[in-house]
Design a protein around this motif. Sequence first.
Motif, PDB file in Angstrom:
ATOM      1  N   VAL A 123       0.829  -1.213   0.000  1.00  0.00           N
ATOM      2  CA  VAL A 123       0.000   0.000   0.000  1.00  0.00           C
ATOM      3  C   VAL A 123       0.864   1.263   0.000  1.00  0.00           C
ATOM      4  O   VAL A 123       0.354   2.369   0.110  1.00  0.00           O
ATOM      5  CB  VAL A 123      -0.967   0.017   1.204  1.00  0.00           C
ATOM      6  CG1 VAL A 123      -2.065  -1.003   1.018  1.00  0.00           C
ATOM      7  CG2 VAL A 123      -0.233  -0.207   2.521  1.00  0.00           C
ATOM      8  N   HIS A 174      -4.433   4.148   1.560  1.00  0.00           N
ATOM      9  CA  HIS A 174      -5.211   3.033   1.015  1.00  0.00           C
ATOM     10  C   HIS A 174      -5.764   2.207   2.176  1.00  0.00           C
ATOM     11  O   HIS A 174      -5.236   1.155   2.526  1.00  0.00           O
ATOM     12  CB  HIS A 174      -4.341   2.180   0.079  1.00  0.00           C
ATOM     13  CG  HIS A 174      -3.791   2.969  -1.064  1.00  0.00           C
ATOM     14  ND1 HIS A 174      -2.496   3.429  -1.090  1.00  0.00           N
ATOM     15  CD2 HIS A 174      -4.373   3.414  -2.204  1.00  0.00           C
ATOM     16  CE1 HIS A 174      -2.304   4.108  -2.203  1.00  0.00           C
ATOM     17  NE2 HIS A 174      -3.427   4.113  -2.905  1.00  0.00           N
ATOM     18  N   ILE A 233      -9.419   3.027  -4.278  1.00  0.00           N
ATOM     19  CA  ILE A 233      -8.685   2.456  -3.140  1.00  0.00           C
ATOM     20  C   ILE A 233      -8.571   0.944  -3.286  1.00  0.00           C
ATOM     21  O   ILE A 233      -7.507   0.348  -3.104  1.00  0.00           O
ATOM     22  CB  ILE A 233      -9.381   2.814  -1.814  1.00  0.00           C
ATOM     23  CG1 ILE A 233      -9.346   4.325  -1.575  1.00  0.00           C
ATOM     24  CG2 ILE A 233      -8.721   2.076  -0.636  1.00  0.00           C
ATOM     25  CD1 ILE A 233     -10.212   4.801  -0.412  1.00  0.00           C
ATOM     26  N   THR A 288      -5.788  -2.191  -2.838  1.00  0.00           N
ATOM     27  CA  THR A 288      -5.867  -3.140  -1.715  1.00  0.00           C
ATOM     28  C   THR A 288      -6.276  -4.544  -2.137  1.00  0.00           C
ATOM     29  O   THR A 288      -5.871  -5.530  -1.517  1.00  0.00           O
ATOM     30  CB  THR A 288      -6.858  -2.641  -0.651  1.00  0.00           C
ATOM     31  OG1 THR A 288      -8.164  -2.479  -1.248  1.00  0.00           O
ATOM     32  CG2 THR A 288      -6.407  -1.314  -0.059  1.00  0.00           C
TER      33      THR A 288
END
Length: 351
Positions: free
Chosen positions: A143, A293, A327, A331
């Motif tokens: 991230v 994130h 996002i 992820t």
Amino acid sequence: MHKLECSAMTAFGENWCPSEMTRLVARILAKKKTQKERSASEKILLIGEMQSHVEDEDNEKREMQEGDVAALHRFYSKHLDLPDHKDLLTLFSQVACNGFTIEDDELSHMGTAVYPDVALINHSCLPSVIVTYNGTTADVRAVRDMKPGDEVLISYIDLLYPTDDRNNRLRESYYFTCDCQECKTKSKDKVKLRVRKRSEPIEPEVVNNMVRYARKTIREFRFLKNMKTPSELLEMCEQSLEEMGAVFDDSNVYMLHMMYQAMGVCLYMEDPVGAIRYGEKVIGSYSKLYPAHSLNVSSMYLKLGRLNMGLEKNSLGISALKKAIAIMEVTHGKNHFYLKELRKEAKLTKN
């Protein structure tokens, strides 16, 4: 695994009530009995080699684990060969300290699982990776930018809260204190504990008393969540927000915590307008206080997006869903089934 539980459930009928932890341990024992090779999640570390903290557990945790062991014997002893009492306590402790909570895209609880290799990753309040799930597989994804040789670090806890709260949680659940850069400097604590601006500064003692009140209220809400009616819980949220709001800014993490709880109660009560009202208060601060994130941020955008869609506020809904997608592409990966469904969701509702 299905056969094991079906047999036990059929035998006990309405009296079938093992905890989630007991069910997971039963599945581990059943799998170990038939497993001839290391599983995909045990390439480095076997389940039996995971860290246990039996010697560190307080009386309350010991009593809970004794209860889980008793439930294991009650519900599974006819279908499983169980280890001795000491080994069972060790296994329950290993699972409690190394287990992962499985959640859906909105962070609703789905279950608990154990991934021994992933459990080797150390904690930091400034994590470099995040763990997400694709079916029964745990994915570890960066991230932030990393260089060869950088340590892979995840967060074991919710990062919203100030340093003392985070370390209390770490000591309580994982038996260590974090010494990452953020915990050493406490650089974000002042922002997280922001107080209202007044012509006369608020006395430190008043702030400290309100922090104690907030922590006490959060504990009480957690304890009473399954005892009180939704209306009573919402009233509890509103009263605490009014009390804390006399001292704390709306962006204070304790205010955000109770707003988030209020949003959840509104969702349960099928009050989308109320849920959106609280969610919109939360999301702006979440975006600033959580890492770039964060699943906490993406899940909030998802909820707001879907709620607005349900009220036919399509432009607001699509805007929120796009922020969640941005996002989650980091992820979860661009090809995750959550993303595929979300893109359909956004397209299907476009005018």
